[in-house]
Design an enzyme around this catalytic site. Structure first.
Site, PDB file in Angstrom:
ATOM      1  N   GLY A 216       0.824  -1.213   0.000  1.00 25.79           N
ATOM      2  CA  GLY A 216       0.000   0.000   0.000  1.00 25.79           C
ATOM      3  C   GLY A 216       0.852   1.255   0.000  1.00 25.79           C
ATOM      4  N   ASN A 217       0.244   2.381   0.313  1.00 22.11           N
ATOM      5  CA  ASN A 217       1.015   3.632   0.414  1.00 22.11           C
ATOM      6  C   ASN A 217       0.418   4.507   1.506  1.00 22.11           C
ATOM      7  OD1 ASN A 217      -1.029   5.495  -0.843  1.00 22.11           O
ATOM      8  ND2 ASN A 217      -0.745   4.056  -2.537  1.00 22.11           N
ATOM      9  N   ARG A 218       1.031   5.628   1.741  1.00 23.53           N
ATOM     10  CA  ARG A 218       0.668   6.441   2.915  1.00 23.53           C
ATOM     11  C   ARG A 218      -0.499   7.401   2.681  1.00 23.53           C
ATOM     12  NH1 ARG A 218       4.751   6.124   6.724  1.00 23.53           N
ATOM     13  NH2 ARG A 218       6.769   5.422   5.905  1.00 23.53           N
ATOM     14  N   SER A 219      -1.129   7.351   1.538  1.00 23.04           N
ATOM     15  CA  SER A 219      -2.198   8.319   1.279  1.00 23.04           C
ATOM     16  C   SER A 219      -3.349   8.147   2.276  1.00 23.04           C
ATOM     17  CB  SER A 219      -2.725   8.136  -0.145  1.00 23.04           C
ATOM     18  OG  SER A 219      -3.875   8.923  -0.310  1.00 23.04           O
TER      19      SER A 219
END
Ligand code: CTP
Length: 418
Positions: A216-219
């Site tokens: 995933g990512n930090r958004s």
């Protein structure tokens, strides 16, 4: 709740009728006042059995109206109901009791609230609140249908525990939901994007590694949600394609839940028909595991683990293809989070993704980008304009973006007319 610019300076009329939920209207009046609105409150006789005029006066800082014979303050000798009805930008009756709804449906003018409703020159919203059985009663439903047919917006009551202890549909919606309905109605009345349809993506995609883990990512989705809210405030119809869990979507936005880049691309294309502007604020994966393991990956004796990745679906690339074939939204906006050489990468992305606008930010700055309330944007427009925006709250970024989109859409309309 942050202070929404759309409420600033608006003259709102809040009619409170006799329901136990009247106490919640004090909180609503307070939140609207904190948002910068001038809130004039009318209390019916029955409402005064549940709450006092003093409570509303204290939170709004304004006189509260209860008497249909009260003289207005405009010096023209008008009585108050004419002045209140003429001057409001919007009127909300919350809670709307069965009695008040019946009065309004029949056109009675026997108290200040019903009298004022007949003098209104602005949109009227009613949030019914009563026992579930009373709400469902054919008499109440017929009265609501009559009001709807006259253009009154009825805000559906929420399901849940009633004052009687029974469960049913009849609860006054939470303050945030009512504020959201007011924002939406104000936007539709005078917003720069009235009649436009916007599709907004928000959040970060997740690509499964196995049944437990994901890439995933930090958004956080904050910027995308702020854009959806700003679009609603500007009067647009909004569909939000979101990966975000646990964050309330702006009131009035249609929400499509997705998880992966492939779903993001598919839903974006599905919902593109009739859309005037697409804003891809989501952080979409560029790569995903070539094959998600069907069982949990075990540690076993492994010292290292190499996971082959493959390119993920690119929503904007698919939209660009459609635009090349002559369909697709008039305006497409992308975001770019860059960690180096922002200007060069952003300028290249604007062209490569065939965007009208690209909002880029430098993620190495602590106060801009992922998981913070603020953003420092450099905007790149197709016509070569580059604007450096100061550090702004994400809501302010969204509002500036709406102004750009409104201008681009209006310019497109005038080109089409020529
Ligand atoms: N985007 C998309 N689908 C993807 C990746 C990105 O639609 N699979 C969109 C994003 O929502 C964003 C824009 O493309 O609006 C730019 O995303 P970004 O990741 O910065 O661009 P990339 O083309 O992936 O370039 P790079 O990661 O190499 O910087």
């Amino acid at each position: 709740m942050s202070s929404p610019a759309i409420l600033a300076g608006k003259r709102l009329l809040l009619g409170v009728s006799g329901s136990v939920a009247a106490y919640k209207a004090v909180d609503l009046a307070s939140k609207l006042t904190q948002g910068g609105a001038e809130v004039s409150v009318i209390l019916s006789e029955s409402a005064q059995r549940f709450v006092t005029a003093l409570a509303f006066q204290a939170v709004t800082g304004r006189a509260v109206h209860t008497d249909m014979w009260e003289l207005g303050s405009d010096g023209r000798g008008h009585i108050a109901h004419i002045e209140l009805g003429e001057n409001a930008d919007l009127c909300l009756i919350a809670p709307g009791s069965a009695q008040t709804i019946a009065r309004l449906a029949a056109g009675f003018a026997d108290n200040l609230l019903s009298l004022t409703a007949l003098s209104l020159r602005c949109p009227l919203l009613i949030a019914p609140a009563m026992d579930g059985g009373m709400y469902e009663h054919p008499a109440t439903q017929a009265n609501l249908a009559t009001l709807r047919a006259r253009g009154v917006q009825i805000i559906a009551p929420a399901m849940g525990r009633m004052a009687s202890g029974l469960r049913g549909q009849g609860r006054l919606p939470e303050t945030a939901a009512l504020v959201g309905e007011i924002r939406r109605a104000l936007g539709r009345q005078s917003g720069a994007l009235r009649g436009r349809r916007l599709l907004v993506s928000a959040g970060g995609t997740r690509e499964a590694l196995d049944p437990v883990r994901y890439l995933g990512n930090r958004s956080s989705g904050r910027q995308g949600y702020a854009i959806a809210q700003a679009a609603l405030d500007a009067g647009a119809e909004v569909t939000l394609i979101s990966t975000v869990e646990g964050r309330d979507a702006p009131v009035g936005a249609g929400v499509i839940r997705v998880e992966t880049a492939a779903e993001m691309r598919a839903e974006t294309l599905t919902h593109l028909a009739g859309v005037d502007a697409l804003i891809m604020a989501a952080a979409v994966a560029d790569f995903r595991p070539a094959a998600a393991a069907s069982q949990k990956i075990k540690r076993g004796t492994l010292e290292t683990l190499a996971l082959p990745l493959e390119r993920a679906a690119d929503a904007l690339a698919a939209v660009a293809e459609r635009r090349e074939q002559g369909s697709g939204p008039a305006v497409v906006v992308g975001f770019a989070a860059e960690s180096e050489d922002l200007r060069r990468h952003a300028a290249e992305k604007l062209v490569a993704k065939r965007l009208d606008l690209l909002l880029a930010n430098d993620i190495t700055e602590a106060d801009a980008g992922f998981a913070v309330e603020t953003n420092r944007i450099t905007l790149f427009a197709k016509d070569g304009t580059v604007e450096e925006w100061p550090l702004l709250h994400k809501e302010a970024v969204a509002q500036r973006l709406m102004a750009w989109i409104a201008t681009l859409l209006a310019a497109g309309d005038s080109t089409a007319e020529e």
